[in-house]
Design an enzyme around this catalytic site. Structure first.
Site, PDB file in Angstrom:
ATOM      1  N   ASP A 128       1.028  -1.004  -0.048  1.00  0.00           N
ATOM      2  CA  ASP A 128      -0.032  -0.074  -0.042  1.00  0.00           C
ATOM      3  C   ASP A 128       0.721   1.436  -0.093  1.00  0.00           C
ATOM      4  OD1 ASP A 128      -1.672   1.929   0.486  1.00  0.00           O
ATOM      5  OD2 ASP A 128      -3.321   0.621   1.790  1.00  0.00           O
ATOM      6  N   ASP A 150      -7.030   2.110 -10.587  1.00  0.00           N
ATOM      7  CA  ASP A 150      -8.136   1.546 -10.419  1.00  0.00           C
ATOM      8  C   ASP A 150      -9.376   2.784 -10.592  1.00  0.00           C
ATOM      9  OD1 ASP A 150     -10.403   0.044  -9.722  1.00  0.00           O
ATOM     10  OD2 ASP A 150      -9.026  -1.361  -8.690  1.00  0.00           O
ATOM     11  N   THR A 219       1.339   1.801 -21.986  1.00  0.00           N
ATOM     12  CA  THR A 219       1.261   0.730 -21.179  1.00  0.00           C
ATOM     13  C   THR A 219       0.477  -0.309 -22.210  1.00  0.00           C
ATOM     14  OG1 THR A 219      -0.349   1.446 -20.072  1.00  0.00           O
ATOM     15  CG2 THR A 219       1.795   2.141 -19.372  1.00  0.00           C
ATOM     16  N   TYR A 221      -2.131  -1.652 -20.521  1.00  0.00           N
ATOM     17  CA  TYR A 221      -3.323  -1.159 -20.318  1.00  0.00           C
ATOM     18  C   TYR A 221      -3.917  -0.051 -21.144  1.00  0.00           C
ATOM     19  CZ  TYR A 221      -7.607   0.437 -17.910  1.00  0.00           C
ATOM     20  OH  TYR A 221      -8.760   0.593 -17.673  1.00  0.00           O
ATOM     21  N   GLU A 222      -3.024   0.905 -21.484  1.00  0.00           N
ATOM     22  CA  GLU A 222      -3.416   1.831 -22.511  1.00  0.00           C
ATOM     23  C   GLU A 222      -3.883   1.347 -23.901  1.00  0.00           C
ATOM     24  OE1 GLU A 222      -1.897   5.958 -22.676  1.00  0.00           O
ATOM     25  OE2 GLU A 222      -0.952   5.199 -24.406  1.00  0.00           O
TER      26      GLU A 222
END
EC number: 2.1.1.33
Length: 241
Positions: A128, A150, A219, A221-222
């Protein structure tokens, strides 16, 4: 892979005080044998001691000079698969970069990329980011990245997003005056909340655009977002002071 199957250096790494809730996954698909090797052989030397509450209950500040030899310190919050973090470390060998990621699979992917690239100016906190904020000295970080965080799309979960004052206040404390904070997202409502919340934490908006930064590395994700028709948005803020 369950938390019990994770290496000892990862189990409980993101645990904080009893009142600090953590939302999100810590592990996903079963790790490949090579990824298990990366975790067992590499994570120990790349993970700074003194971040977790178990290691440092007094919350003594980290000695960043000892960790990075006096180099400027950058921070990536939630590095995903690690491609952007390794790219930035290789492109900027004169800085020290700390990345936070509680997802075990992402940590393993990053470690593999570090081996392949041979970069040596990276450290990893597999937990975290709030635990790291606790022990970073005030005004010690000169640049921070938040790439495709997220989105927590349900309205009742928006308070879990990083761009809330519970996260932004500690981030502002550790960023030096004039430090840069960059945010990339493909979620329109995340853009809205970012533009509303970040200035309230002591930041000035420098730019917002659909055009990526000159040194940006797109990335995985992109690329997935682009294939699915979502539009990336890039925002730059500067710490006041």
């Amino acid at each position: 892979m369950s938390d019990d199957d994770a290496p000892e250096s990862l189990r409980g790494a993101a645990d904080g005080p009893a009142w600090r809730n953590f939302y999100g996954r810590r592990s996903g698909k079963t790790l490949r044998p090579s990824q298990k090797v990366y975790l067992s052989e590499d994570l120990g030397r790349l993970r700074p001691e003194g971040i977790t509450r178990e290691e440092n209950p007094e919350r003594r500040p980290l000695d960043l000079g000892a960790l990075f030899g006096g180099r400027p310190v950058w921070l990536e919050i939630g590095f995903g698969g690690g491609e952007h973090m390794v790219h930035m470390a290789a492109r900027n060998p004169g800085i020290g970069l700390i990345g936070c990621e509680p997802f075990v699979n992402g940590v393993a992917m990053l470690l593999g990329k570090i081996r392949a690239a041979g970069v040596e100016n990276l450290l990893v906190h597999p937990g975290d980011v709030r635990d790291l904020f606790d022990v970073l000295p005030e005004a010690s970080v000169s640049k921070a990245f938040l790439n495709y965080p997220d989105p927590w799309p349900k309205k009742r979960h928006h308070r879990r997003r990083f761009v809330t004052q519970g996260y932004l206040g500690p981030l502002a404390r550790v960023l030096a005056p004039g430090a840069t904070f960059r945010v990339a997202t493909d979620i329109p409502d995340y853009v809205r909340q970012t533009l509303e919340e970040v200035p309230q934490a002591g930041f000035d908006l420098v730019s917002e655009s659909g055009e990526a930064w000159e040194d940006w590395l797109s990335t995985r994700y992109e690329q997935k977002a682009l294939r699915e028709g979502r539009v990336p948005h890039y925002m730059t803020f500067r710490r006041q002071g």
